[in-house]
Design a protein around this motif. Structure first.
Motif, PDB file in Angstrom:
ATOM      1  N   ALA A 107       0.834  -1.205   0.000  1.00  0.00           N
ATOM      2  CA  ALA A 107       0.000   0.000   0.000  1.00  0.00           C
ATOM      3  C   ALA A 107       0.872   1.260   0.000  1.00  0.00           C
ATOM      4  N   VAL A 108       2.007   1.224   0.737  1.00  0.00           N
ATOM      5  CA  VAL A 108       2.925   2.358   0.729  1.00  0.00           C
ATOM      6  C   VAL A 108       3.519   2.553  -0.662  1.00  0.00           C
ATOM      7  N   ARG A 109       3.839   1.447  -1.315  1.00  0.00           N
ATOM      8  CA  ARG A 109       4.407   1.542  -2.666  1.00  0.00           C
ATOM      9  C   ARG A 109       3.393   2.142  -3.648  1.00  0.00           C
ATOM     10  N   VAL A 110       2.142   1.723  -3.552  1.00  0.00           N
ATOM     11  CA  VAL A 110       1.103   2.274  -4.426  1.00  0.00           C
ATOM     12  C   VAL A 110       0.916   3.760  -4.140  1.00  0.00           C
ATOM     13  N   PHE A 111       0.979   4.129  -2.869  1.00  0.00           N
ATOM     14  CA  PHE A 111       0.813   5.531  -2.482  1.00  0.00           C
ATOM     15  C   PHE A 111       1.941   6.392  -3.044  1.00  0.00           C
ATOM     16  N   ILE A 112       3.181   5.950  -2.893  1.00  0.00           N
ATOM     17  CA  ILE A 112       4.322   6.730  -3.391  1.00  0.00           C
ATOM     18  C   ILE A 112       4.289   6.802  -4.921  1.00  0.00           C
ATOM     19  N   ARG A 113       3.911   5.708  -5.566  1.00  0.00           N
ATOM     20  CA  ARG A 113       3.819   5.729  -7.029  1.00  0.00           C
ATOM     21  C   ARG A 113       2.777   6.744  -7.493  1.00  0.00           C
ATOM     22  N   PHE A 114       1.675   6.863  -6.757  1.00  0.00           N
ATOM     23  CA  PHE A 114       0.652   7.845  -7.120  1.00  0.00           C
ATOM     24  C   PHE A 114       1.205   9.264  -7.014  1.00  0.00           C
ATOM     25  N   LEU A 115       2.092   9.520  -6.058  1.00  0.00           N
ATOM     26  CA  LEU A 115       2.675  10.854  -5.932  1.00  0.00           C
ATOM     27  C   LEU A 115       3.542  11.196  -7.142  1.00  0.00           C
ATOM     28  N   TYR A 116       4.063  10.184  -7.794  1.00  0.00           N
ATOM     29  CA  TYR A 116       4.882  10.418  -8.981  1.00  0.00           C
ATOM     30  C   TYR A 116       4.032  10.649 -10.235  1.00  0.00           C
ATOM     31  N   SER A 117       3.085   9.746 -10.472  1.00  0.00           N
ATOM     32  CA  SER A 117       2.387   9.747 -11.772  1.00  0.00           C
ATOM     33  C   SER A 117       0.900  10.044 -11.688  1.00  0.00           C
ATOM     34  N   SER A 118       0.338  10.164 -10.454  1.00  0.00           N
ATOM     35  CA  SER A 118      -1.116  10.363 -10.271  1.00  0.00           C
ATOM     36  C   SER A 118      -1.924   9.240 -10.898  1.00  0.00           C
ATOM     37  N   SER A 136      -3.527   9.035   2.329  1.00  0.00           N
ATOM     38  CA  SER A 136      -3.821  10.299   1.646  1.00  0.00           C
ATOM     39  C   SER A 136      -4.282  11.372   2.627  1.00  0.00           C
ATOM     40  N   HIS A 137      -4.982  10.951   3.687  1.00  0.00           N
ATOM     41  CA  HIS A 137      -5.390  11.924   4.706  1.00  0.00           C
ATOM     42  C   HIS A 137      -4.214  12.335   5.579  1.00  0.00           C
ATOM     43  N   SER A 138      -3.389  11.365   5.958  1.00  0.00           N
ATOM     44  CA  SER A 138      -2.276  11.663   6.860  1.00  0.00           C
ATOM     45  C   SER A 138      -1.240  12.569   6.203  1.00  0.00           C
ATOM     46  N   TYR A 139      -1.009  12.369   4.905  1.00  0.00           N
ATOM     47  CA  TYR A 139       0.025  13.141   4.209  1.00  0.00           C
ATOM     48  C   TYR A 139      -0.575  14.234   3.325  1.00  0.00           C
ATOM     49  N   MET A 140      -1.875  14.499   3.488  1.00  0.00           N
ATOM     50  CA  MET A 140      -2.543  15.638   2.841  1.00  0.00           C
ATOM     51  C   MET A 140      -2.373  15.602   1.318  1.00  0.00           C
ATOM     52  N   VAL A 141      -2.906  14.516   0.742  1.00  0.00           N
ATOM     53  CA  VAL A 141      -2.936  14.379  -0.724  1.00  0.00           C
ATOM     54  C   VAL A 141      -4.413  14.354  -1.122  1.00  0.00           C
ATOM     55  N   PRO A 142      -5.037  15.510  -1.303  1.00  0.00           N
ATOM     56  CA  PRO A 142      -6.494  15.543  -1.491  1.00  0.00           C
ATOM     57  C   PRO A 142      -6.976  14.819  -2.744  1.00  0.00           C
ATOM     58  N   ARG A 143      -6.164  14.817  -3.802  1.00  0.00           N
ATOM     59  CA  ARG A 143      -6.610  14.162  -5.038  1.00  0.00           C
ATOM     60  C   ARG A 143      -6.789  12.670  -4.833  1.00  0.00           C
ATOM     61  N   GLU A 147     -10.316  10.339  -4.624  1.00  0.00           N
ATOM     62  CA  GLU A 147     -10.441   9.134  -5.448  1.00  0.00           C
ATOM     63  C   GLU A 147     -10.789   7.921  -4.589  1.00  0.00           C
ATOM     64  N   CYS A 148     -10.173   7.795  -3.441  1.00  0.00           N
ATOM     65  CA  CYS A 148     -10.486   6.682  -2.535  1.00  0.00           C
ATOM     66  C   CYS A 148     -11.929   6.761  -2.048  1.00  0.00           C
ATOM     67  N   GLU A 149     -12.383   7.956  -1.702  1.00  0.00           N
ATOM     68  CA  GLU A 149     -13.768   8.116  -1.259  1.00  0.00           C
ATOM     69  C   GLU A 149     -14.747   7.726  -2.359  1.00  0.00           C
ATOM     70  N   ALA A 150     -14.458   8.143  -3.588  1.00  0.00           N
ATOM     71  CA  ALA A 150     -15.350   7.810  -4.696  1.00  0.00           C
ATOM     72  C   ALA A 150     -15.351   6.309  -4.973  1.00  0.00           C
ATOM     73  N   GLN A 151     -14.192   5.677  -4.921  1.00  0.00           N
ATOM     74  CA  GLN A 151     -14.128   4.231  -5.162  1.00  0.00           C
ATOM     75  C   GLN A 151     -14.868   3.457  -4.081  1.00  0.00           C
ATOM     76  N   LEU A 152     -14.737   3.877  -2.846  1.00  0.00           N
ATOM     77  CA  LEU A 152     -15.451   3.203  -1.760  1.00  0.00           C
ATOM     78  C   LEU A 152     -16.959   3.391  -1.895  1.00  0.00           C
ATOM     79  N   GLU A 153     -17.374   4.601  -2.216  1.00  0.00           N
ATOM     80  CA  GLU A 153     -18.804   4.887  -2.293  1.00  0.00           C
ATOM     81  C   GLU A 153     -19.479   4.127  -3.419  1.00  0.00           C
ATOM     82  N   HIS A 154     -18.834   4.030  -4.563  1.00  0.00           N
ATOM     83  CA  HIS A 154     -19.489   3.474  -5.750  1.00  0.00           C
ATOM     84  C   HIS A 154     -19.120   2.028  -6.044  1.00  0.00           C
ATOM     85  N   LYS A 155     -18.025   1.508  -5.468  1.00  0.00           N
ATOM     86  CA  LYS A 155     -17.593   0.166  -5.857  1.00  0.00           C
ATOM     87  C   LYS A 155     -17.369  -0.781  -4.683  1.00  0.00           C
TER      88      LYS A 155
END
Length: 368
Positions: A107-118, A136-143, A147-155
């Motif tokens: 999960a940390v790897r996926v998080f850091i990769r998102f910071l690189y390429s979104s 994303s909440h702890s490190y203040m990455v709102p985008r 996205e996590c909120e939308a994925q949880l809500e709809h999927k």
């Protein structure tokens, strides 16, 4: 200059200095600008930069003792938390050391990769969506958080993980996701109580469990009141329709029943009042019953009540064709105050249920 002053009468100063010419842009500078506008870095380049860790200066320590290398400039640009962290650390060492514990290393790897390429992989998002929400909440990455909120809500949110998502949504300040989880839990309370998340919440957060149960009780009472009001409204609508049908029968006639001076046609169109069918049989019974005094017959008692109800909402008894309308109006003046208030309240509810302010036969003013 003099010629331009003559054509422009607003200019009064004739010796104004001439502004310097604009700096000329060379062909080389124009080419540089054009190259910068057309240049772009693909997602694959950012992914390669992360995978190869070329000249990385950050060492991220995970819970499973795996090490993920990254670049402080990219992390600091994507997250203000990382930026503040790098400013406080001593740069005498070659690498910044950042521990990210409490979540899986993948999960940390996926998080850091998102910071690189979104970008993210769909399967990885499904597996680590809760951890990514926390990161994303702890490190203040709102985008990523949105996205996590939308994925949880709809999927990915279901009754099995609703309790876990609800607790994380409260901790991560996600109000919309909190409301969605709360609705799902209240809608499927029995199934939610049997889930593993509820058992864990009961041990770790008993106050939250108590609040959920209290909210569920309030919601159950609200639904009961809503059902009760719906049933009352249905009864009031039926009474109003019965009043309309009664006026229709006594004034115009319906099928084979009506005023004595009405000539009936066997081929007339079907009646538009649905209540006429039942009311017609009740009127026939009332006309032929030998025990039609109030209290003597159940059906006759119902007819007496309909007649009295009609008299209380009738606009003008002088032109009304319903039998005993005036008699009941005179009788209402002699009723006890308590009984009169009950009738007035019933009439008011009936008329307001139908939202009537001036119907052909009845008026809201008749209820006061």
């Amino acid at each position: 200059m003099a010629h331009s002053h003559d054509e422009t009468p607003m200019v009064t100063t004739t010796n104004a200095p001439v502004p310097p010419p604009l700096p000329a842009r060379t062909t080389a500078s124009r080419a540089v600008v054009m190259r910068r506008r057309s240049c772009c870095v693909s997602v694959a380049t950012w992914d390669r930069l992360f995978d190869d860790a070329y000249r990385a200066d950050v060492s991220i320590q995970t819970s499973s003792h795996d090490v993920i290398y990254a670049h402080s400039s990219i992390l600091g640009l994507a997250s203000p938390v990382f930026r503040t962290m790098f400013k406080r650390q001593n740069r005498s060492k070659r690498l910044f050391i950042v521990p990210i514990l409490g979540v899986p290393s993948e999960a940390v790897r996926v998080f850091i990769r998102f910071l690189y390429s979104s970008c993210y992989d769909e399967n990885q998002m499904e597996e680590h969506v809760l951890s990514l929400l926390v990161l994303s909440h702890s490190y203040m990455v709102p985008r990523l958080k949105r996205e996590c909120e939308a994925q949880l809500e709809h999927k990915y949110m279901n009754i099995d993980n609703a309790i876990d998502v609800f607790q994380l949504a409260l901790l991560c300040d996600a109000p919309r996701l909190t409301i969605m989880c709360h609705r799902l839990i209240l809608k499927n309370l029995k199934a939610a109580c049997l889930s593993d998340g509820w058992k864990a919440m009961k041990e770790s957060h008993p106050i939250l469990e108590k609040e959920l149960l209290e909210t569920a009780a309030v919601e159950a009472n609200r639904q009961k009141e809503k059902l009760k009001r719906a049933n009352e409204r249905k009864v009031y609508v039926q009474l109003y329709e019965a009043m309309e049908a009664l006026v229709h029968i006594c004034r115009d006639g319906c099928r084979t029943i009506g005023p004595h001076d009405k000539a009936f046609d066997k081929h007339q169109e079907p009646c538009k009042y649905e209540a006429c069918k039942g009311l017609e049989s009740l009127v026939r019974h009332f006309a032929g019953c030998k025990l039609r005094v109030p209290g003597g017959c159940v059906l006759c008692k119902r007819m007496w009540q309909l007649l009295e109800l009609h008299s209380r909402i009738c606009i003008d008894s002088n032109v009304c064709r319903v039998p005993l309308c005036r008699n009941f109006k005179d009788r209402a003046k002699r009723l006890k105050k308590k009984d009169d208030i009950k009738w007035r309240l019933l009439v008011r509810k009936i008329l307001r249920t139908k939202s009537i302010t001036g119907a052909p036969y009845f008026s809201l003013a008749a209820s006061f």
